[in-house]
Design a protein around this motif. Sequence first.
Motif, PDB file in Angstrom:
ATOM      1  N   LYS A   1       0.906  -1.051  -0.067  1.00 16.92           N
ATOM      2  CA  LYS A   1      -0.044   0.002   0.022  1.00 16.92           C
ATOM      3  C   LYS A   1       0.741   1.209  -0.100  1.00 16.92           C
ATOM      4  O   LYS A   1       0.372   2.210  -0.612  1.00 16.92           O
ATOM      5  N   ASN A   2       2.017   1.326   0.887  1.00 24.44           N
ATOM      6  CA  ASN A   2       2.966   2.330   0.806  1.00 24.44           C
ATOM      7  C   ASN A   2       3.834   2.651  -0.524  1.00 24.44           C
ATOM      8  O   ASN A   2       3.644   3.694  -1.059  1.00 24.44           O
ATOM      9  N   LEU A   3       4.058   1.400  -1.132  1.00 26.91           N
ATOM     10  CA  LEU A   3       4.659   1.589  -2.537  1.00 26.91           C
ATOM     11  C   LEU A   3       3.545   2.258  -3.412  1.00 26.91           C
ATOM     12  O   LEU A   3       3.985   2.871  -4.423  1.00 26.91           O
ATOM     13  N   GLU A   4       2.582   1.589  -3.422  1.00 31.88           N
ATOM     14  CA  GLU A   4       1.185   2.288  -4.429  1.00 31.88           C
ATOM     15  C   GLU A   4       1.203   3.867  -4.169  1.00 31.88           C
ATOM     16  O   GLU A   4       1.144   4.565  -5.299  1.00 31.88           O
ATOM     17  N   ALA A   5       1.196   4.259  -3.301  1.00 27.68           N
ATOM     18  CA  ALA A   5       0.891   5.395  -2.677  1.00 27.68           C
ATOM     19  C   ALA A   5       2.156   6.311  -3.178  1.00 27.68           C
ATOM     20  O   ALA A   5       2.053   7.363  -3.653  1.00 27.68           O
ATOM     21  N   CYS A   6       3.397   5.854  -2.875  1.00 35.39           N
ATOM     22  CA  CYS A   6       4.614   6.387  -3.136  1.00 35.39           C
ATOM     23  C   CYS A   6       4.933   6.730  -4.928  1.00 35.39           C
ATOM     24  O   CYS A   6       5.194   7.659  -5.264  1.00 35.39           O
ATOM     25  N   ILE A   7       4.197   5.640  -5.299  1.00 36.83           N
ATOM     26  CA  ILE A   7       4.613   5.517  -6.859  1.00 36.83           C
ATOM     27  C   ILE A   7       3.476   6.574  -7.485  1.00 36.83           C
ATOM     28  O   ILE A   7       3.931   7.482  -8.336  1.00 36.83           O
ATOM     29  N   ARG A   8       2.315   6.746  -6.815  1.00 37.66           N
ATOM     30  CA  ARG A   8       1.487   7.612  -7.445  1.00 37.66           C
ATOM     31  C   ARG A   8       2.031   9.230  -7.230  1.00 37.66           C
ATOM     32  O   ARG A   8       1.624   9.943  -8.002  1.00 37.66           O
ATOM     33  N   GLU A   9       2.509   9.280  -6.061  1.00 39.89           N
ATOM     34  CA  GLU A   9       3.000  10.778  -5.472  1.00 39.89           C
ATOM     35  C   GLU A   9       4.200  11.033  -6.384  1.00 39.89           C
ATOM     36  O   GLU A   9       4.234  12.237  -6.925  1.00 39.89           O
TER      37      GLU A   9
ATOM     38  N   ALA B   1      11.131   4.954  -4.930  1.00 36.77           N
ATOM     39  CA  ALA B   1       9.983   4.199  -4.166  1.00 36.77           C
ATOM     40  C   ALA B   1      10.180   2.709  -4.189  1.00 36.77           C
ATOM     41  O   ALA B   1      10.006   2.157  -3.131  1.00 36.77           O
ATOM     42  N   ILE B   2      10.177   2.024  -5.189  1.00 39.51           N
ATOM     43  CA  ILE B   2      10.460   0.776  -5.532  1.00 39.51           C
ATOM     44  C   ILE B   2      11.488  -0.007  -4.554  1.00 39.51           C
ATOM     45  O   ILE B   2      11.351  -0.938  -3.859  1.00 39.51           O
ATOM     46  N   GLN B   3      12.925   1.072  -4.702  1.00 38.38           N
ATOM     47  CA  GLN B   3      14.007   0.305  -3.743  1.00 38.38           C
ATOM     48  C   GLN B   3      13.818   0.564  -2.488  1.00 38.38           C
ATOM     49  O   GLN B   3      14.146  -0.234  -1.673  1.00 38.38           O
ATOM     50  N   GLU B   4      12.984   1.546  -1.938  1.00 42.29           N
ATOM     51  CA  GLU B   4      12.727   1.879  -0.674  1.00 42.29           C
ATOM     52  C   GLU B   4      11.951   0.660  -0.156  1.00 42.29           C
ATOM     53  O   GLU B   4      12.020   0.154   0.901  1.00 42.29           O
ATOM     54  N   ALA B   5      10.853   0.270  -0.810  1.00 42.69           N
ATOM     55  CA  ALA B   5       9.945  -0.965  -0.528  1.00 42.69           C
ATOM     56  C   ALA B   5      10.600  -2.134  -0.512  1.00 42.69           C
ATOM     57  O   ALA B   5      10.507  -2.940   0.553  1.00 42.69           O
ATOM     58  N   VAL B   6      11.625  -2.406  -1.421  1.00 44.07           N
ATOM     59  CA  VAL B   6      12.488  -3.703  -1.406  1.00 44.07           C
ATOM     60  C   VAL B   6      13.289  -3.616   0.057  1.00 44.07           C
ATOM     61  O   VAL B   6      13.239  -4.761   0.769  1.00 44.07           O
ATOM     62  N   ASN B   7      13.858  -2.596   0.272  1.00 45.94           N
ATOM     63  CA  ASN B   7      14.611  -2.601   1.524  1.00 45.94           C
ATOM     64  C   ASN B   7      13.892  -2.701   2.720  1.00 45.94           C
ATOM     65  O   ASN B   7      14.333  -3.143   3.696  1.00 45.94           O
ATOM     66  N   MET B   8      12.593  -2.188   2.673  1.00 49.01           N
ATOM     67  CA  MET B   8      11.581  -2.494   3.829  1.00 49.01           C
ATOM     68  C   MET B   8      11.322  -3.853   4.078  1.00 49.01           C
ATOM     69  O   MET B   8      11.245  -4.392   5.245  1.00 49.01           O
ATOM     70  N   LEU B   9      11.067  -4.548   2.767  1.00 48.46           N
ATOM     71  CA  LEU B   9      10.878  -6.134   2.901  1.00 48.46           C
ATOM     72  C   LEU B   9      12.173  -6.867   3.481  1.00 48.46           C
ATOM     73  O   LEU B   9      11.825  -7.608   4.081  1.00 48.46           O
ATOM     74  N   VAL B  10      13.240  -6.570   3.075  1.00 44.60           N
ATOM     75  CA  VAL B  10      14.515  -7.223   3.066  1.00 44.60           C
ATOM     76  C   VAL B  10      14.446  -7.084   4.839  1.00 44.60           C
ATOM     77  O   VAL B  10      14.953  -7.946   5.595  1.00 44.60           O
ATOM     78  N   LYS B  11      14.531  -5.781   5.380  1.00 47.68           N
ATOM     79  CA  LYS B  11      14.692  -5.448   6.514  1.00 47.68           C
ATOM     80  C   LYS B  11      13.847  -6.115   7.524  1.00 47.68           C
ATOM     81  O   LYS B  11      14.253  -6.610   8.613  1.00 47.68           O
ATOM     82  N   SER B  12      12.600  -6.390   7.256  1.00 52.64           N
ATOM     83  CA  SER B  12      11.723  -7.090   7.920  1.00 52.64           C
ATOM     84  C   SER B  12      11.979  -8.711   8.064  1.00 52.64           C
ATOM     85  O   SER B  12      11.154  -9.347   8.751  1.00 52.64           O
ATOM     86  N   ARG B  13      12.671  -9.196   7.387  1.00 53.00           N
ATOM     87  CA  ARG B  13      13.258 -10.662   7.442  1.00 53.00           C
ATOM     88  C   ARG B  13      13.978 -10.780   8.446  1.00 53.00           C
ATOM     89  O   ARG B  13      14.918 -11.238   8.743  1.00 53.00           O
TER      90      ARG B  13
END
Length: 86
Positions: A55-63, A74-86
Motif C-alpha cells: 500500500k505504501n509503495l502504491e501511494a509512493c509511486i502515485r505521488e 520508491a520501489i527500492q525503498e519498498a524492497v529495502n523495507m521487505l528485506v529489513k523485515s526478514r
Amino acid sequence: MEYTKEVTNRMKRLEGQVRGVLKMMEDDKHCKDVVTQLSAVRTAVDRTIGLIVAKNLEACIRESEEEGIKAEDAIQEAVNMLVKSR
C-alpha cells in the motif's frame, strides 16, 4: 501513509492470536501446539508487513508520478523495507 481498516483489522486479529498463545502457555498446552500457533502468528505478521509495504509503495509511486520523480526510488525503498523485515 494512511492505515486502512483492513490493516487495523489484521493487527487486531494478530493481537488476538498472541493473546491466544499466551493463554495456551498459561494452560500448559503442549509446546508443539504453542509453536504451531506462533508460526501462524509469524505468517500473519509477514502478510501484514507485505500489505503495508504494498500500500505504501502504491501511494509512493502515485505521488512520484504526480511530482515527476522516478518511481525507482520508491520501489527500492519498498524492497529495502521487505528485506529489513526478514
